[in-house]
Write an enzyme that holds these catalytic residues in place. Structure first.
Site, PDB file in Angstrom:
ATOM      1  N   ARG A  28       0.869  -1.065  -0.284  1.00 28.45           N
ATOM      2  CA  ARG A  28      -0.165  -0.108  -0.107  1.00 28.45           C
ATOM      3  C   ARG A  28       0.657   1.146   0.079  1.00 28.45           C
ATOM      4  NH1 ARG A  28      -0.972   2.466   5.419  1.00 28.45           N
ATOM      5  NH2 ARG A  28      -1.402   0.562   5.753  1.00 28.45           N
TER       6      ARG A  28
ATOM      7  N   HIS B 264      -3.139   4.328   5.252  1.00 34.40           N
ATOM      8  CA  HIS B 264      -4.843   2.860   5.185  1.00 34.40           C
ATOM      9  C   HIS B 264      -6.043   3.850   4.280  1.00 34.40           C
ATOM     10  CE1 HIS B 264      -6.816  -0.109   6.880  1.00 34.40           C
ATOM     11  NE2 HIS B 264      -7.907   0.866   7.646  1.00 34.40           N
TER      12      HIS B 264
ATOM     13  N   TYR C 142       5.138   5.202  10.650  1.00 32.62           N
ATOM     14  CA  TYR C 142       5.930   3.814  11.115  1.00 32.62           C
ATOM     15  C   TYR C 142       6.628   3.561   9.947  1.00 32.62           C
ATOM     16  CZ  TYR C 142       1.039   3.405   8.201  1.00 32.62           C
ATOM     17  OH  TYR C 142      -0.272   3.372   7.502  1.00 32.62           O
TER      18      TYR C 142
END
Length: 339
Positions: free
Chosen positions: A261, A265, A274
């Site tokens: 991805r 998200h 992250y």
């Protein structure tokens, strides 16, 4: 939470099915033979380009306050477009909430695609007309729906196959285990299309499972295969194989499309918290659209005119989805459809 750096484990190189290298070179795999025409290759390129353009426009609409939320599919186009092509038009598909390429392949209109995210509908389209269930926000719930539907098809004696899409985060849900167990016990005609995009929101996949996800199938008595999810040919070949197995009464298959991805998200997420730029750069070099374009160029299957038309078509779809979004108004209770 610590960051990860881009890596390519030896185990992935050994187990992952790949028919198209990142440089666009075609490979063959006798286990999954694939006949594909130049028109099909060009069609998949165009569909991936349209999916990305629609996704980018919807992301922009959310940033401008026109949508409440959006789940981007940037980087996952091959896993969606190629797998959708492997199913027959009458096969029933069950998505999660990120399968925009699958929805477009099933003829979902721009207004229908955005209605849920604009809050003007509880679903967006008639699942029986599109042969695509409406988006499912609750993680893994659609797997139970899909397996139940597949068991019904099986008992009706129909030749219909069911496909269900989900992400790596859903594999940590009990519903996934229950669905796979029922599918394995009953030999249900269902193909589990797992898009492993490396993160369940911010949690990396190695913190979700100590073993590769495709191996989950072993415990339920049916095959599991990992494919290069950025390779349209590998996804198409393996999904066709799995669909043929299911239609022949040989039961379910789990396909793990190992992809990434590249965006957040959802539009409420900040992936910079992250993951680092080195990891993102690694996966950008494996872009599924760029890979297929390199193959088309290598084999001289497309010219400047084709690419110009594909770009124009993608831009037209983006414009259409913006125009449709701005006309959406609440429609009252979602109508009940008879099957």
């Amino acid at each position: 939470m610590g960051r990860r750096t881009a890596r390519t484990p030896t185990e992935l190189l050994v187990t992952t099915v790949q028919l198209l290298t990142p440089d666009g070179e075609r490979r063959d795999d006798d286990r999954y033979p694939l006949g594909v025409t130049p028109d099909e290759l060009r069609g998949m390129y165009r569909e991936m380009l349209v999916t990305r353009a629609v996704d980018a426009e919807a992301t922009a609409l959310q940033r401008q306050g026109e949508l409440g939320l959006w789940a981007p599919s940037l980087g996952q186009e091959a896993a969606q477009v190629a797998s959708a092509r492997a199913f027959a038009p009458d096969d029933m598909l069950f998505p999660s909430y990120r399968e925009h390429g699958v929805a477009l392949a099933r003829g979902v209109e721009p207004a229908e695609l955005l209605a849920l995210f604009r809050g003007t509908s509880h679903g967006g389209w008639n699942p029986f007309e599109r042969r695509l269930n409406t988006y499912t926000i609750v993680l893994a719930a659609q797997l139970l729906h899909a397996v139940g539907y597949a068991m019904g098809v099986q008992r009706d004696g129909a030749e219909e196959v069911v496909g269900v899409y989900f992400g790596d985060g859903s594999t940590s849900q009990g519903d996934t285990m229950e669905a796979m167990n029922w599918a394995g016990v009953t030999d249900a005609p269902v193909v589990f299309c797992l898009q492993n995009n490396q993160y369940a929101i911010s949690v990396p996949v190695e913190r979700q499972s100590p073993a590769p996800l495709y191996r989950r199938a072993d415990g339920f008595g049916f095959p599991g295969v990992r494919v290069d999810g950025n390779d349209v040919l590998a996804v198409l070949a393996v999904t066709r194989w799995a669909v043929e197995r299911a239609r022949a009464g040989e039961g379910p298959t789990l396909i793990e499309s190992f992809t990434y991805r590249m965006g957040p998200h959802t539009t409420s997420d900040d992936p910079r918290r992250y993951r680092d730029e080195d990891e993102l750069a690694h996966w950008r070099a494996l872009d599924p659209i760029l890979r297929l374009r390199r193959h088309l160029d290598r084999e001289q299957l497309a010219d400047d005119s084709f690419y110009a038309h594909a770009d124009s078509d993608a831009a037209a779809h983006a414009a259409a989805i913006r125009a449709a979004c701005l006309t959406l108004e609440p429609t009252g209770p979602f109508p009940v459809y008879a099957g």
